[in-house]
Design a protein around this motif. Structure first.
Motif, PDB file in Angstrom:
ATOM      1  N   PHE A   1      -2.628  -2.195  -4.642  1.00  0.00           N
ATOM      2  CA  PHE A   1      -1.498  -1.822  -3.796  1.00  0.00           C
ATOM      3  C   PHE A   1      -1.974  -1.971  -2.355  1.00  0.00           C
ATOM      4  CE2 PHE A   1      -0.738   0.103  -7.836  1.00  0.00           C
ATOM      5  CZ  PHE A   1       0.627   0.012  -8.022  1.00  0.00           C
ATOM      6  N   GLY A   2      -1.759  -3.160  -1.795  1.00  0.00           N
ATOM      7  CA  GLY A   2      -2.333  -3.464  -0.492  1.00  0.00           C
ATOM      8  C   GLY A   2      -3.847  -3.390  -0.588  1.00  0.00           C
ATOM      9  N   ASP A   3      -4.466  -2.575   0.275  1.00  0.00           N
ATOM     10  CA  ASP A   3      -5.924  -2.441   0.236  1.00  0.00           C
ATOM     11  C   ASP A   3      -6.365  -1.274  -0.667  1.00  0.00           C
ATOM     12  OD1 ASP A   3      -4.980  -0.373   1.776  1.00  0.00           O
ATOM     13  OD2 ASP A   3      -6.405  -0.650   3.422  1.00  0.00           O
ATOM     14  N   LYS A   4      -5.439  -0.694  -1.401  1.00  0.00           N
ATOM     15  CA  LYS A   4      -5.752   0.414  -2.293  1.00  0.00           C
ATOM     16  C   LYS A   4      -5.832  -0.080  -3.738  1.00  0.00           C
ATOM     17  CE  LYS A   4      -3.201   3.491   0.816  1.00  0.00           C
ATOM     18  NZ  LYS A   4      -1.992   4.348   0.958  1.00  0.00           N
ATOM     19  N   ARG A   5      -6.720   0.556  -4.511  1.00  0.00           N
ATOM     20  CA  ARG A   5      -6.903   0.180  -5.907  1.00  0.00           C
ATOM     21  C   ARG A   5      -6.689   1.405  -6.793  1.00  0.00           C
ATOM     22  NH1 ARG A   5      -6.347  -3.573  -3.437  1.00  0.00           N
ATOM     23  NH2 ARG A   5      -7.804  -5.270  -2.951  1.00  0.00           N
ATOM     24  N   VAL A   6      -5.824   1.264  -7.767  1.00  0.00           N
ATOM     25  CA  VAL A   6      -5.583   2.320  -8.744  1.00  0.00           C
ATOM     26  C   VAL A   6      -6.222   1.892 -10.060  1.00  0.00           C
ATOM     27  CG1 VAL A   6      -3.828   3.550 -10.073  1.00  0.00           C
ATOM     28  CG2 VAL A   6      -3.481   3.115  -7.625  1.00  0.00           C
ATOM     29  N   GLU A   7      -7.083   2.753 -10.580  1.00  0.00           N
ATOM     30  CA  GLU A   7      -7.835   2.423 -11.787  1.00  0.00           C
ATOM     31  C   GLU A   7      -7.207   3.113 -12.991  1.00  0.00           C
ATOM     32  OE1 GLU A   7     -12.481   2.411 -13.400  1.00  0.00           O
ATOM     33  OE2 GLU A   7     -11.944   3.481 -11.563  1.00  0.00           O
ATOM     34  N   ILE A   8      -6.865   2.304 -13.988  1.00  0.00           N
ATOM     35  CA  ILE A   8      -6.310   2.851 -15.223  1.00  0.00           C
ATOM     36  C   ILE A   8      -7.077   2.254 -16.400  1.00  0.00           C
ATOM     37  CG2 ILE A   8      -4.017   3.130 -14.213  1.00  0.00           C
ATOM     38  CD1 ILE A   8      -3.139   0.652 -15.790  1.00  0.00           C
TER      39      ILE A   8
ATOM     40  N   ILE B   1       0.667   6.736  -8.373  1.00  0.00           N
ATOM     41  CA  ILE B   1       1.719   5.729  -8.247  1.00  0.00           C
ATOM     42  C   ILE B   1       2.866   6.148  -9.156  1.00  0.00           C
ATOM     43  CG2 ILE B   1       0.230   3.796  -7.620  1.00  0.00           C
ATOM     44  CD1 ILE B   1       0.250   2.927 -10.569  1.00  0.00           C
ATOM     45  N   SER B   2       4.023   5.614  -8.902  1.00  0.00           N
ATOM     46  CA  SER B   2       5.167   5.927  -9.759  1.00  0.00           C
ATOM     47  C   SER B   2       4.972   5.268 -11.119  1.00  0.00           C
ATOM     48  CB  SER B   2       6.464   5.438  -9.115  1.00  0.00           C
ATOM     49  OG  SER B   2       6.487   4.016  -9.096  1.00  0.00           O
ATOM     50  N   GLY B   3       5.629   5.830 -12.114  1.00  0.00           N
ATOM     51  CA  GLY B   3       5.607   5.196 -13.422  1.00  0.00           C
ATOM     52  C   GLY B   3       6.194   3.807 -13.369  1.00  0.00           C
ATOM     53  N   ARG B   4       7.208   3.631 -12.529  1.00  0.00           N
ATOM     54  CA  ARG B   4       7.802   2.304 -12.382  1.00  0.00           C
ATOM     55  C   ARG B   4       6.789   1.307 -11.854  1.00  0.00           C
ATOM     56  NH1 ARG B   4       8.658  -0.639  -8.579  1.00  0.00           N
ATOM     57  NH2 ARG B   4       8.118   1.007  -7.083  1.00  0.00           N
ATOM     58  N   ALA B   5       5.988   1.713 -10.828  1.00  0.00           N
ATOM     59  CA  ALA B   5       4.980   0.824 -10.253  1.00  0.00           C
ATOM     60  C   ALA B   5       3.888   0.507 -11.274  1.00  0.00           C
ATOM     61  CB  ALA B   5       4.376   1.456  -9.009  1.00  0.00           C
ATOM     62  N   MET B   6       3.493   1.507 -12.069  1.00  0.00           N
ATOM     63  CA  MET B   6       2.492   1.254 -13.103  1.00  0.00           C
ATOM     64  C   MET B   6       3.022   0.247 -14.116  1.00  0.00           C
ATOM     65  SD  MET B   6       1.160   3.597 -16.239  1.00  0.00           S
ATOM     66  CE  MET B   6       2.733   3.186 -17.009  1.00  0.00           C
ATOM     67  N   ARG B   7       4.228   0.449 -14.576  1.00  0.00           N
ATOM     68  CA  ARG B   7       4.796  -0.465 -15.564  1.00  0.00           C
ATOM     69  C   ARG B   7       4.979  -1.865 -14.999  1.00  0.00           C
ATOM     70  NH1 ARG B   7       7.011   4.607 -17.060  1.00  0.00           N
ATOM     71  NH2 ARG B   7       8.680   4.472 -15.532  1.00  0.00           N
TER      72      ARG B   7
ATOM     73  N   ALA C   1       0.814  -1.217   0.000  1.00  0.00           N
ATOM     74  CA  ALA C   1       0.000   0.000   0.000  1.00  0.00           C
ATOM     75  C   ALA C   1       0.846   1.264   0.000  1.00  0.00           C
ATOM     76  CB  ALA C   1      -0.939  -0.004   1.206  1.00  0.00           C
ATOM     77  N   ASP C   2       2.054   1.201   0.581  1.00  0.00           N
ATOM     78  CA  ASP C   2       2.835   2.432   0.689  1.00  0.00           C
ATOM     79  C   ASP C   2       3.394   2.909  -0.643  1.00  0.00           C
ATOM     80  OD1 ASP C   2       4.804   0.557   0.266  1.00  0.00           O
ATOM     81  OD2 ASP C   2       5.803   0.828   2.187  1.00  0.00           O
ATOM     82  N   GLU C   3       3.188   2.152  -1.708  1.00  0.00           N
ATOM     83  CA  GLU C   3       3.615   2.605  -3.038  1.00  0.00           C
ATOM     84  C   GLU C   3       2.534   3.410  -3.740  1.00  0.00           C
ATOM     85  OE1 GLU C   3       6.028   0.617  -5.679  1.00  0.00           O
ATOM     86  OE2 GLU C   3       6.722  -0.927  -4.284  1.00  0.00           O
TER      87      GLU C   3
END
Length: 589
Positions: free
Chosen positions: A275-282, A212-218, A13-15
């Protein structure tokens, strides 16, 4: 058990940075350590004003450049794009427009000069096209959002289109302009930027931005393309919509019905990264752009480019009505008129059917073609009722029937069924012949494209031809321990192949170097596994569509959970590789 929010687990989650204050702090620190120019490229539909406000407050730049101040005058832009948008209410022409074409060249030059003069000071460039101005040594943030959320904002009257002041325009017209113009240009720019962005900003929920970082997305995209996954489905009401999905999928009842479930349309669906309990929508199209060869397979990529050629969706008419009577354009027609390389060949797989359900498919043998055209014109011009059953075959429909619909075939799903629509993916190119005298949910008549439809009807596809060629063309092709495989189509004119597997045990599959799209059409649950442990086991539920990337290779499916010991079935679609690519497909028209 249908999962409406599937996700790909990526990192802790911290990312993930949540909330404007946290995002502002992270960007300020990054700017302080490295570069002075913060460039925020925004996909059309992002609330740019909100992004600009918060980053101005939190990052405290000395200079702010907004791309909306650099655009061509709307009248000049309209003159440039008129041939693309046409005067048709639904259809435009595919094109090669770039984001830079929306801007005044001299304004871009002056903005770049401003940046040079502000060298060494913290500068914010924000808006669609921001990356066109930024120098090489900048921090690049890509503010993104899902295509479905863009459509919702259009319908709520919250946004217009890029470069014009048309917020008050009909949502259908804003969608058309976005489909043919804004999204084409923005996606071309996005493809170039994804490999090098420093941060991805998820703006789907304005009150809950995530970064999120571009690295994390990739990394998330890399993980997704190595395993089976699902995109995030979305549901939409329609004038013919039903109520089966409301009950089966536990949907809200704050809309009149649920006509569609778009369960696998990667250009319009989302992909959730965990990312842990977080969700990033793309947007899930980002995955297609980032890893086309690994996802689609080398052959399919060479044929179609970075496009996902297979579409799965559900059509619910249980308690609803008939779809519009329609026909899809032939390949030559769609290429010459709209600039597309392939057309929407499709099929109806019956997932559920009430007693008396039917599918309209093909013309009745011996009909009077001129009488049919006369009656269609009278329905269009004079508001008379068109007697579809007089001219079009009505085939009884029951669970697990499969009706094949190559372009040029008159068709529609009737009331009382749930259809798994398996098709090629040119999206909106459907010509309505008759809409049963009704209006859309907005109270307006839905556009009819009678002449376009008539230009594409294949009159020889009559009762005998349809029965022999398009109705339940099931052929058993393999049997194993606890499973059997059937070819159910599609028709030889179509480039998509479909296979059905019935199973009570483990079924071996292999992508054979091409993307596989599957739906669990029988059974509560199944589990997808790698014979060599290449990916974590993946559980799917009844009616869920899932994607197996081409590079996965071998995988197995077996009943799972309460389905153990019971018969299950999947429908699988893939692009034939024996010469059936877009260029080969063109020639058959």
């Amino acid at each position: 058990m249908y999962d409406k929010y599937p996700y790909v687990d990526v990192a802790k989650a911290d990312e993930c940075f949540c909330g404007w204050e946290v995002i502002g702090d992270a960007l300020s620190e990054f700017l302080g350590r490295q570069r002075c120019v913060l460039c925020v490229e925004c996909y059309p539909g992002v609330f740019v004003g909100d992004v600009r406000h918060w980053l101005t407050v939190l990052v405290k730049p000395s200079l702010v450049i907004s791309t909306e101040d650099l655009l061509l005058p709307p009248a000049e832009l309209e003159q440039h794009v008129a041939p693309i948008l046409t005067d048709d209410p639904v259809f435009g022409v595919m094109n090669e427009v770039e984001i830079e074409d929306f801007f005044e060249p001299e304004a871009l030059r002056l903005a770049r000069l401003q940046l040079q003069e502000a060298q060494g000071k913290v500068t914010l460039i924000v808006g669609t096209g921001a990356s066109l101005i930024a120098p090489s040594d900048h921090v690049l943030v890509y503010a993104d959002l899902a295509r479905w959320e863009i459509q919702q904002r259009q319908r709520r009257g919250e946004i217009g289109n890029f470069g014009v002041d048309n917020v008050a325009e009909l949502a259908s017209q804003k969608y058309k302009r976005a489909f043919f113009l804004d999204w084409r240009a923005a996606d071309r720019l996005k493809q170039r930027l994804l490999p090098k962005i420093d941060f991805l900003l998820d703006t789907n929920l304005p009150s809950e931005p995530k970064m999120i970082s571009g690295r994390a997305m990739r990394e998330g995209l890399r993980i997704a393309v190595q395993r089976p996954f699902r995109v995030v489905p979305f549901f939409d009401p329609g004038p013919w919509g039903g109520h089966w999905m409301e009950q089966m999928f536990n949907l809200p009842t704050d809309v009149p019905n649920h006509a569609w479930c778009f369960d696998c349309v990667p250009e319009e669906n989302s992909l959730l990264l965990g990312f842990g309990d977080k969700r990033v929508e793309i947007p899930s199209i980002n995955l297609v752009f980032a890893h086309p060869r690994e996802l689609l397979g080398a052959h399919i990529y060479e044929c179609f480019g970075a496009e996902f050629p297979i579409r799965f969706d559900l059509l619910d008419t249980v308690g609803g009505g008939n779809l519009s009577l329609q026909v899809h354009p032939l390949t030559r027609y769609v290429r010459e008129r709209f600039g597309l390389a392939y057309t929407q060949d499709e099929s109806y797989y019956i997932l559920e059917a009430e007693k008396g359900a039917s599918v309209y498919l093909g013309l009745k043998k011996g009909i009077d073609q001129h009488a049919m055209l006369r009656d269609l014109n009278a329905a269009q011009d004079d508001g008379l009722t068109f007697d579809a059953a007089r001219y079009v075959n009505m085939w009884p429909a029951k669970r697990h029937d499969h009706f094949l619909i190559p372009a040029g075939t008159v068709h529609c799903s009737g009331a009382g069924s749930v259809v798994l629509e398996i098709s090629a993916t040119p999206y909106i190119f459907t010509f309505k012949l008759w809409d049963w005298g009704r209006v859309g949910l907005d109270g307006r008549p839905r556009p009819i494209h009678l002449q376009r439809g008539v230009d594409n009807i294949q009159w020889g596809r009559n009762t005998d031809w349809v029965e022999n060629s398009l109705v339940n063309r099931v052929e058993e092709i393999a049997v194993g321990d606890g499973w059997r495989e059937e070819r159910t189509g599609l028709h030889e004119l179509e480039f998509i192949e479909t296979r059905r597997h019935w199973f009570i045990g483990v079924v071996p599959h292999d992508t054979m170097g091409t993307v596989n799209v599957l739906n669990l059409v029988e059974g509560e649950e199944a589990i997808v596994e790698s014979p060599c442990g290449a990916f974590q086991p993946f559980v799917v539920h009844f009616a869920e569509t899932f994607i197996v990337p081409a590079q996965v290779g071998a995988y197995t499916i077996r009943p799972y959970g309460n389905a153990r010991g019971k018969q299950c079935a999947t429908m699988k679609a893939f692009v034939r590789q024996e010469g059936h690519c877009a260029s080969a497909h063109d020639r058959r028209a």
